[in-house]
Scaffold this motif. Structure first.
Motif, PDB file in Angstrom:
ATOM      1  N   ASP A   1       1.087  -1.415  -0.209  1.00 47.55           N
ATOM      2  CA  ASP A   1      -0.503   0.103   0.073  1.00 47.55           C
ATOM      3  C   ASP A   1       0.955   1.721  -0.200  1.00 47.55           C
ATOM      4  OD1 ASP A   1      -2.706  -1.072   0.410  1.00 47.55           O
ATOM      5  OD2 ASP A   1      -2.593  -1.496   2.191  1.00 47.55           O
ATOM      6  N   VAL A   2       0.504   2.378  -0.814  1.00 46.92           N
ATOM      7  CA  VAL A   2       1.025   3.821  -1.083  1.00 46.92           C
ATOM      8  C   VAL A   2       0.201   4.909  -0.138  1.00 46.92           C
ATOM      9  CG1 VAL A   2       2.527   4.964  -2.236  1.00 46.92           C
ATOM     10  CG2 VAL A   2       2.491   2.660  -2.364  1.00 46.92           C
ATOM     11  N   ILE A   3       0.677   4.943   0.502  1.00 48.80           N
ATOM     12  CA  ILE A   3      -0.115   6.552   1.037  1.00 48.80           C
ATOM     13  C   ILE A   3       0.908   7.568   0.794  1.00 48.80           C
ATOM     14  CG2 ILE A   3      -0.728   7.921   3.243  1.00 48.80           C
ATOM     15  CD1 ILE A   3      -1.123   4.056   2.774  1.00 48.80           C
ATOM     16  N   GLN A   4       0.137   8.676  -0.240  1.00 43.39           N
ATOM     17  CA  GLN A   4       0.713  10.285  -0.285  1.00 43.39           C
ATOM     18  C   GLN A   4      -0.301  11.530   0.729  1.00 43.39           C
ATOM     19  OE1 GLN A   4       2.201  11.211  -4.323  1.00 43.39           O
ATOM     20  NE2 GLN A   4       3.796  10.926  -3.177  1.00 43.39           N
ATOM     21  N   GLU A   5       0.058  12.348   1.067  1.00 44.89           N
ATOM     22  CA  GLU A   5      -1.009  12.690   0.822  1.00 44.89           C
ATOM     23  C   GLU A   5      -2.069  12.114   1.959  1.00 44.89           C
ATOM     24  OE1 GLU A   5       0.719  16.590  -1.431  1.00 44.89           O
ATOM     25  OE2 GLU A   5      -0.026  15.014  -2.976  1.00 44.89           O
ATOM     26  N   GLY A   6      -1.814  11.881   2.703  1.00 48.64           N
ATOM     27  CA  GLY A   6      -3.026  11.419   3.646  1.00 48.64           C
ATOM     28  C   GLY A   6      -4.340  10.386   3.043  1.00 48.64           C
ATOM     29  N   LYS A   7      -3.410   9.939   1.501  1.00 54.35           N
ATOM     30  CA  LYS A   7      -4.825   9.031   1.006  1.00 54.35           C
ATOM     31  C   LYS A   7      -4.322   7.943   0.429  1.00 54.35           C
ATOM     32  CE  LYS A   7      -7.459  13.577  -0.411  1.00 54.35           C
ATOM     33  NZ  LYS A   7      -6.706  14.488  -1.489  1.00 54.35           N
ATOM     34  N   GLU A   8      -4.653   7.063   0.367  1.00 54.88           N
ATOM     35  CA  GLU A   8      -4.603   6.072  -0.280  1.00 54.88           C
ATOM     36  C   GLU A   8      -4.046   6.375  -1.797  1.00 54.88           C
ATOM     37  OE1 GLU A   8      -5.618   0.698  -1.468  1.00 54.88           O
ATOM     38  OE2 GLU A   8      -6.376   1.985  -0.276  1.00 54.88           O
ATOM     39  N   VAL A   9      -3.075   5.423  -2.653  1.00 54.24           N
ATOM     40  CA  VAL A   9      -2.507   5.346  -3.699  1.00 54.24           C
ATOM     41  C   VAL A   9      -3.117   4.170  -4.991  1.00 54.24           C
ATOM     42  CG1 VAL A   9      -0.591   5.824  -5.910  1.00 54.24           C
ATOM     43  CG2 VAL A   9      -0.031   7.639  -3.579  1.00 54.24           C
ATOM     44  N   LYS A  10      -3.988   4.275  -5.259  1.00 51.94           N
ATOM     45  CA  LYS A  10      -3.835   3.459  -6.347  1.00 51.94           C
ATOM     46  C   LYS A  10      -2.696   2.747  -7.201  1.00 51.94           C
ATOM     47  CE  LYS A  10      -8.302   2.628  -4.347  1.00 51.94           C
ATOM     48  NZ  LYS A  10      -8.833   1.281  -3.541  1.00 51.94           N
ATOM     49  N   SER A  11      -2.861   1.367  -6.895  1.00 55.67           N
ATOM     50  CA  SER A  11      -1.902   0.985  -8.158  1.00 55.67           C
ATOM     51  C   SER A  11      -2.299   1.532  -9.376  1.00 55.67           C
ATOM     52  CB  SER A  11      -1.454  -0.486  -7.937  1.00 55.67           C
ATOM     53  OG  SER A  11      -2.751  -1.096  -7.914  1.00 55.67           O
ATOM     54  N   ALA A  12      -1.359   1.114 -10.479  1.00 52.89           N
ATOM     55  CA  ALA A  12      -1.853   2.019 -12.125  1.00 52.89           C
ATOM     56  C   ALA A  12      -1.470   0.177 -12.531  1.00 52.89           C
ATOM     57  CB  ALA A  12      -0.686   2.636 -12.915  1.00 52.89           C
ATOM     58  N   ALA A  13      -0.770  -0.620 -12.337  1.00 54.50           N
ATOM     59  CA  ALA A  13       0.003  -1.575 -13.015  1.00 54.50           C
ATOM     60  C   ALA A  13       0.374  -2.275 -11.657  1.00 54.50           C
ATOM     61  CB  ALA A  13       0.937  -1.429 -13.766  1.00 54.50           C
ATOM     62  N   PHE A  14       0.229  -4.216 -12.360  1.00 54.12           N
ATOM     63  CA  PHE A  14       1.285  -5.244 -11.419  1.00 54.12           C
ATOM     64  C   PHE A  14       2.156  -6.280 -12.271  1.00 54.12           C
ATOM     65  CE2 PHE A  14       1.463  -8.257  -8.203  1.00 54.12           C
ATOM     66  CZ  PHE A  14       1.386  -9.163  -9.155  1.00 54.12           C
ATOM     67  N   SER A  15       3.170  -6.625 -12.059  1.00 53.54           N
ATOM     68  CA  SER A  15       3.836  -7.657 -12.658  1.00 53.54           C
ATOM     69  C   SER A  15       4.265  -8.555 -11.771  1.00 53.54           C
ATOM     70  CB  SER A  15       4.819  -7.176 -13.835  1.00 53.54           C
ATOM     71  OG  SER A  15       5.872  -8.168 -15.064  1.00 53.54           O
ATOM     72  N   GLY A  16       3.844  -9.886 -11.466  1.00 52.18           N
ATOM     73  CA  GLY A  16       4.717 -11.197 -10.574  1.00 52.18           C
ATOM     74  C   GLY A  16       4.578 -11.692 -11.555  1.00 52.18           C
ATOM     75  N   ALA A  17       5.695 -13.125 -10.880  1.00 48.20           N
ATOM     76  CA  ALA A  17       6.240 -13.523 -12.364  1.00 48.20           C
ATOM     77  C   ALA A  17       6.565 -14.686 -10.284  1.00 48.20           C
ATOM     78  CB  ALA A  17       7.385 -13.651 -12.681  1.00 48.20           C
ATOM     79  N   LEU A  18       6.825 -16.286 -10.652  1.00 45.10           N
ATOM     80  CA  LEU A  18       7.729 -17.083  -9.664  1.00 45.10           C
ATOM     81  C   LEU A  18       8.888 -16.949 -10.562  1.00 45.10           C
ATOM     82  CD1 LEU A  18       4.333 -19.102  -9.266  1.00 45.10           C
ATOM     83  CD2 LEU A  18       5.526 -17.439  -6.826  1.00 45.10           C
ATOM     84  N   GLY A  19      10.111 -17.781  -9.440  1.00 41.89           N
ATOM     85  CA  GLY A  19      11.135 -18.447  -9.913  1.00 41.89           C
ATOM     86  C   GLY A  19      11.723 -17.671 -10.117  1.00 41.89           C
TER      87      GLY A  19
END
Length: 165
Positions: A111-129
Motif C-alpha cells: 500500500d502507498v499513502i501520499q498526502e494522507g490518501k491511499e494511492v491506487k496502483s496503476a499496474a502490477f507484474s509478478g512472476a515466480l522463480g
C-alpha cells in the motif's frame, strides 16, 4: 456425448494452469534487471524508518508481526494469515511527479499513502522463480513524501526498491 465429456475433463484438468503466475525473470511485464541488481545488496532499515533518498538504493525492511506493526493505515487488503509480518517506511518526496515502480523481493501486499490518501496502483507484474524479485507494482506519485506499507509477508524481512518508470 463422449467427446463432450472428454473435452470437459481436459478443461477441468487444465484449469489450475491458467490461474498460475508465470515462471522466470523474463516473464515480468516490464524489465526488472536494474531492480534485481539493486535488491541483491539492500541496505537494512527498521520498520517505521525514514528514507531520505528513496530512489538511491534497495532496502531490506525488518518487519514485526502484523499485530505489532503500528501501520499508519490499515492494509487495503486484509492479510490471509493473521500471523504474517508487516511494516512501513516513510520516504522523502521523489524528485518529480510521475510513475514509479515499487519492486519486492518476495510476495507481499503493498500500500502507498501520499498526502494522507491511499494511492491506487496503476499496474502490477509478478512472476515466480526469479531469485531476488517476486513482484513489481506501478504507482502515480506526486512530488511529495509518501509511505510504503508492506503486509501479508510470511517472513520478518523483505527487500524493497523504488525506481522511476
Amino acid at each position: 456425448m463422449i467427446r463432450s465429456c472428454v473435452a470437459l475433463i481436459a478443461l477441468v484438468l487444465a484449469a489450475p494452469a491458467y490461474g498460475q503466475e508465470p515462471v522466470g525473470c523474463d516473464k515480468f511485464k516490464w524489465p526488472l534487471d536494474k531492480e534485481r541488481a539493486m535488491l541483491a545488496a539492500p541496505e537494512p532499515i527498521a520498520s517505521g524508518g525514514e528514507i531520505a533518498e528513496p530512489l538511491k538504493a534497495a532496502l531490506k525492511i525488518s518487519l514485526p508481526p502484523l499485530a505489532n506493526a503500528k501501520l499508519p493505515s490499515p492494509p487495503s487488503r486484509a492479510p490471509k494469515n493473521a500471523n504474517s509480518y508487516a511494516g512501513f517506511v516513510r520516504a522523502a518526496a521523489p524528485p518529480k511527479a510521475g510513475t514509479y515502480r515499487i519492486t519486492l523481493s518476495h510476495g507481499a501486499w503493498i500500500d502507498v499513502i501520499q498526502e494522507g490518501k491511499e494511492v491506487k496502483s496503476a499496474a502490477f507484474s509478478g512472476a515466480l522463480g526469479c531469485e531476488g524479485v517476486r513482484k513489481s507494482v506501478k504507482f502515480e506519485l506526486t512530488a511529495a513524501p509518501f509511505i510504503i506499507e508492506i503486509s501479508g509477508m510470511s517472513a520478518n524481512a523483505i527487500g524493497v526498491v523504488v525506481t522511476p518508470d
